[in-house]
Design an enzyme around this catalytic site. Structure first.
Site, PDB file in Angstrom:
ATOM      1  N   ASP A  29      33.177  54.487  52.431  1.00  0.00           N
ATOM      2  CA  ASP A  29      33.772  55.137  53.597  1.00  0.00           C
ATOM      3  C   ASP A  29      34.538  54.079  54.380  1.00  0.00           C
ATOM      4  OD1 ASP A  29      34.107  56.304  56.296  1.00  0.00           O
ATOM      5  OD2 ASP A  29      32.884  57.911  55.495  1.00  0.00           O
ATOM      6  N   ILE A  30      35.757  54.412  54.759  1.00  0.00           N
ATOM      7  CA  ILE A  30      36.630  53.445  55.429  1.00  0.00           C
ATOM      8  C   ILE A  30      36.179  53.192  56.884  1.00  0.00           C
ATOM      9  CG2 ILE A  30      38.409  54.999  56.360  1.00  0.00           C
ATOM     10  CD1 ILE A  30      39.104  51.864  54.290  1.00  0.00           C
ATOM     11  N   HIS A  93      32.058  66.308  49.962  1.00  0.00           N
ATOM     12  CA  HIS A  93      31.605  64.937  49.746  1.00  0.00           C
ATOM     13  C   HIS A  93      30.229  64.742  50.341  1.00  0.00           C
ATOM     14  CE1 HIS A  93      34.037  65.189  53.426  1.00  0.00           C
ATOM     15  NE2 HIS A  93      33.211  64.304  53.958  1.00  0.00           N
ATOM     16  N   HIS A  95      27.719  61.881  51.960  1.00  0.00           N
ATOM     17  CA  HIS A  95      27.637  60.544  52.547  1.00  0.00           C
ATOM     18  C   HIS A  95      26.318  59.911  52.111  1.00  0.00           C
ATOM     19  CE1 HIS A  95      30.782  60.923  55.817  1.00  0.00           C
ATOM     20  NE2 HIS A  95      30.553  62.209  55.616  1.00  0.00           N
TER      21      HIS A  95
HETATM   22  P1  AMP Z   1      33.512  64.424  57.206  1.00  0.00           P
HETATM   23  O1  AMP Z   1      34.551  65.302  56.536  1.00  0.00           O
HETATM   24  O2  AMP Z   1      33.229  64.836  58.615  1.00  0.00           O
HETATM   25  O3  AMP Z   1      32.259  64.300  56.370  1.00  0.00           O
HETATM   26  O4  AMP Z   1      34.126  62.955  57.333  1.00  0.00           O
HETATM   27  C1  AMP Z   1      35.003  62.430  56.364  1.00  0.00           C
HETATM   28  C2  AMP Z   1      34.684  60.989  56.123  1.00  0.00           C
HETATM   29  O5  AMP Z   1      35.678  60.484  55.254  1.00  0.00           O
HETATM   30  C3  AMP Z   1      34.680  60.103  57.373  1.00  0.00           C
HETATM   31  O6  AMP Z   1      33.461  59.374  57.436  1.00  0.00           O
HETATM   32  C4  AMP Z   1      35.889  59.169  57.157  1.00  0.00           C
HETATM   33  O7  AMP Z   1      35.681  57.862  57.649  1.00  0.00           O
HETATM   34  C5  AMP Z   1      36.032  59.182  55.649  1.00  0.00           C
HETATM   35  N1  AMP Z   1      37.388  58.944  55.206  1.00  0.00           N
HETATM   36  C6  AMP Z   1      38.509  59.596  55.577  1.00  0.00           C
HETATM   37  N2  AMP Z   1      39.604  59.096  54.948  1.00  0.00           N
HETATM   38  C7  AMP Z   1      39.140  58.095  54.151  1.00  0.00           C
HETATM   39  C8  AMP Z   1      39.772  57.176  53.251  1.00  0.00           C
HETATM   40  N3  AMP Z   1      41.101  57.194  53.038  1.00  0.00           N
HETATM   41  N4  AMP Z   1      38.999  56.285  52.598  1.00  0.00           N
HETATM   42  C9  AMP Z   1      37.655  56.255  52.812  1.00  0.00           C
HETATM   43  N5  AMP Z   1      37.001  57.089  53.641  1.00  0.00           N
HETATM   44  C10 AMP Z   1      37.736  57.993  54.314  1.00  0.00           C
END
Ligand code: AMP
Length: 132
Positions: A29-30, A93, A95
């Site tokens: 996660d970024i 996804h 986490h």
């Molecule tokens: P959620 O949809 O609420 O579960 O959150 C989406 C997650 O994806 C967040 O924790 C972001 O930090 C992560 N995220 C979004 N874009 C990217 C990316 N390009 N690379 C890595 N993680 C990402």
């Protein structure tokens, strides 16, 4: 239009890849809550995790288990927590978050860590090695 995660899987957008098989892709996660915070994503684009068909969802949990075991080998933690939110990116996804101090480590209201490219690369490589 492809989701940002599909574009990551396709290699169109860079990511810190941790693991991959025929069905899933895992990357850091970024905006990590904890070092080693990883996302597990199905290659098949489905928005909501609980719309994934049973057979694929079972496999996703097994892939997540293998990835969590690899994270444990790299990040000193009590255990790896699993959570699903999915409100930001419409591509299902999971986490995986190392729990170091306690359940507060999984609080998405916490400030996110700022890691350097080198730190991300180092963690991703180490988890990838432990995964194989
Ligand atoms: P959620 O949809 O609420 O579960 O959150 C989406 C997650 O994806 C967040 O924790 C972001 O930090 C992560 N995220 C979004 N874009 C990217 C990316 N390009 N690379 C890595 N993680 C990402």
């Amino acid at each position: 239009m492809a989701t940002i995660f599909s574009r990551i899987i396709a290699g169109e957008i860079p990511s810190y890849k941790v693991a991959e098989d025929d069905n899933f892709f895992a990357f850091l996660d970024i905006n990590p809550l904890i070092k080693g915070h990883t996302l597990v994503v199905p290659k098949k684009e489905v928005d909501y995790l609980f719309d994934i068909d049973d057979a694929l969802l079972e496999k996703m949990m097994v892939f997540s288990k293998r990835t969590a075991k690899a994270i444990e080998k790299v990040v000193k933690c009590q255990r790896v927590g699993l959570t699903v939110i999915g409100l930001e990116v419409p591509h299902a996804h999971i986490h995986l978050i190392p729990i170091i101090t306690g359940m507060q480590d999984m609080n998405f209201a916490n400030p996110k860590l700022k890691l350097t490219k080198e730190e991300f690369e180092e963690i991703a490589l180490a988890i990838n090695k432990a995964w194989r």
